[in-house]
Design an enzyme around this catalytic site. Structure first.
Site, PDB file in Angstrom:
ATOM      1  N   GLU A   1       0.834  -1.209   0.000  1.00  0.00           N
ATOM      2  CA  GLU A   1       0.000   0.000   0.000  1.00  0.00           C
ATOM      3  C   GLU A   1       0.869   1.260   0.000  1.00  0.00           C
ATOM      4  OE1 GLU A   1      -2.103  -0.730   3.573  1.00  0.00           O
ATOM      5  OE2 GLU A   1      -3.459  -2.212   2.689  1.00  0.00           O
TER       6      GLU A   1
ATOM      7  N   TYR B   1       6.928  17.016  11.410  1.00  0.00           N
ATOM      8  CA  TYR B   1       7.795  15.845  11.469  1.00  0.00           C
ATOM      9  C   TYR B   1       9.283  16.183  11.458  1.00  0.00           C
ATOM     10  CZ  TYR B   1       3.684  13.063  10.070  1.00  0.00           C
ATOM     11  OH  TYR B   1       2.458  12.457  10.000  1.00  0.00           O
TER      12      TYR B   1
ATOM     13  N   CYS C   1       1.028  33.011  11.484  1.00  0.00           N
ATOM     14  CA  CYS C   1       1.456  33.575  12.767  1.00  0.00           C
ATOM     15  C   CYS C   1       1.872  32.467  13.729  1.00  0.00           C
ATOM     16  CB  CYS C   1       0.323  34.417  13.353  1.00  0.00           C
ATOM     17  SG  CYS C   1       0.843  35.404  14.765  1.00  0.00           S
TER      18      CYS C   1
END
Length: 414
Positions: free
Chosen positions: A272, A315, A341
């Site tokens: 997948e 990440y 911001c």
């Protein structure tokens, strides 16, 4: 992106000038290359010559309907994690049996809805598996998603999937409970699924994990397929090790054939991939709107931000950056930041061709989890998406408008 080439000082994809795309569709802009997707599919298939390989595109990486059509045209199935993704797949022509539904921590109602749609069901917790047994028994086959507690290489403490603290999958210490339901004819398990994570970056580690998977598979006599999941990382140019997919395919192909011979039945082998197929096939084009110096840091401010590309801040992900307006310029060190911001570093302390206000800055390897994780934070619009297909640039999603921002808000009398 292999088709991104510098031709006469112009960056082009399939002969199309990126500067022209900015003029036509605006900035910021997501750009995808269908030819790159097709090439990645072919590379993935290359190692599997003896096995019955089925590739299910993990569409959470990039769910645009036109990208799904590219996958369908290239013979892929679909890996989905929500009912909405299933509906998208069905709407573009995927057969229900070519779609696998692997939701995580959802109500049983969602699983029942997936059964009604006719898709393949993959369950990752004992609670829903027991409910499935009560409602469907052996009348509907089910795949079980396992967490076998396999040690893995780690590239980030935020993406360590195969371990006993992960929320994904049925724990290996619960496998006997699943076996008992099968023996008692309460369930018909036709597949087992293991999430093959991007933290496993060598063929040797993957093959060691595969042997554990085969040992588990031996305990289930009615299998039709083994699903090794997704998560295989493409080479994004950060110098980190990645799996050679062709080499992996050749090694796993041999072992899988031997396992099937022992098992007494030819099974399908599923993968997948999501990011592997579309990650390097996409880029985010932005414009430098501000150049500033703060302390000892030279900042390049672009008309985008973590609301469009959250991976660097979420990440710590690496995206190669280039100034396509000044491709021959002297390389200097910059920190590229966005316009929301928040602390919003898209690329920190990077050597980039000298940047001037108005220059076009691209972020490579942005096809996966770019637009699909984008938001309207700060009430800023999400960008348009363009697909380059057969040497033609096609608009496949318009940029947001103000009407889009307020469409579902309901005004009340206060």
């Amino acid at each position: 992106m292999k088709n991104l080439v510098l031709n006469a000082n112009k960056w082009q994809i399939q002969g199309i000038d990126l500067t022209d795309l900015k003029q036509k569709f605006g900035s910021p802009l997501y750009i995808y290359d269908s030819e790159e997707i097709k090439n990645q599919i072919e590379v993935f298939k290359k190692g599997f010559l003896q096995s019955d390989l089925k590739i299910k595109y993990a569409c959470k990486a990039l769910t645009n309907l036109n990208i799904l059509r590219v996958m369908l045209q290239n013979g892929l199935g679909l890996d989905t994690v929500s009912l909405q993704e299933i509906k998208m797949g069905l709407s573009v022509g995927f057969k229900p049996t070519d779609i696998v539904f692997t939701p995580n921590c959802v109500s049983f109602d969602e699983i029942s809805a997936g059964v009604k749609m006719g898709v393949r069901i993959n369950i990752e917790n004992i609670s829903n598996l027991k409910k499935f047994a009560v409602k469907y028994g052996i009348s509907v086959p089910v795949c079980i998603r396992l967490n076998p507690n396999i040690s893995s290489q780690e590239n980030s403490d935020k993406v360590t999937w195969w371990h006993n603290q992960s929320k994904f999958g049925i724990s290996i210490d619960q496998i006997e409970e699943v076996e008992k339901m099968v023996r008692d004819k309460l369930l018909r398990v036709n597949g087992i699924h293991i999430h093959s994570s991007s933290v496993i970056m060598s063929t040797e580690v993957f093959m060691s994990a595969a042997k554990t998977v085969f040992n588990i598979a031996r305990r289930f006599p009615g299998l039709e397929f083994i699903d090794f999941g997704g998560g295989i990382k493409p080479d994004v140019g950060d110098g980190n090790e990645v799996i050679d997919v062709t080499d992996l395919g050749k090694s796993l192909d041999r072992e899988f054939k031997a396992f099937c011979n022992e098992y007494g039945k030819r099974l399908e082998i599923w993968f997948e991939p999501g990011r592997y197929l579309v990650g390097n096939a996409g880029l985010l084009l932005t414009t430098c709107v501000v150049r500033k110096r703060n302390g000892g840091t030279e900042f390049v401010g672009v008309d985008s931000g973590l609301n469009h590309l959250i991976r660097p801040m979420f990440y710590g992900a690496y995206h190669d950056v280039a100034n396509i307006s000044n491709p021959r310029g002297e390389r200097k060190k910059y920190t590229v930041v966005g316009n929301v911001c928040e602390i919003d570093n898209l690329a920190k302390d990077r050597a980039i061709e000298e940047v001037r206000e108005g220059d076009l800055i691209i972020f490579k390897s942005a096809g996966a989890y770019g637009y699909s994780m984008a938001s309207t934070y700060n009430s800023r619009f999400r960008p348009a998406e363009v697909l380059i297909h057969k040497n033609e640039a096609k608009l496949i999603r318009r940029a947001d408008s103000y009407d889009d921002l307020i469409r579902n808000q309901v005004e009340v009398v206060l």
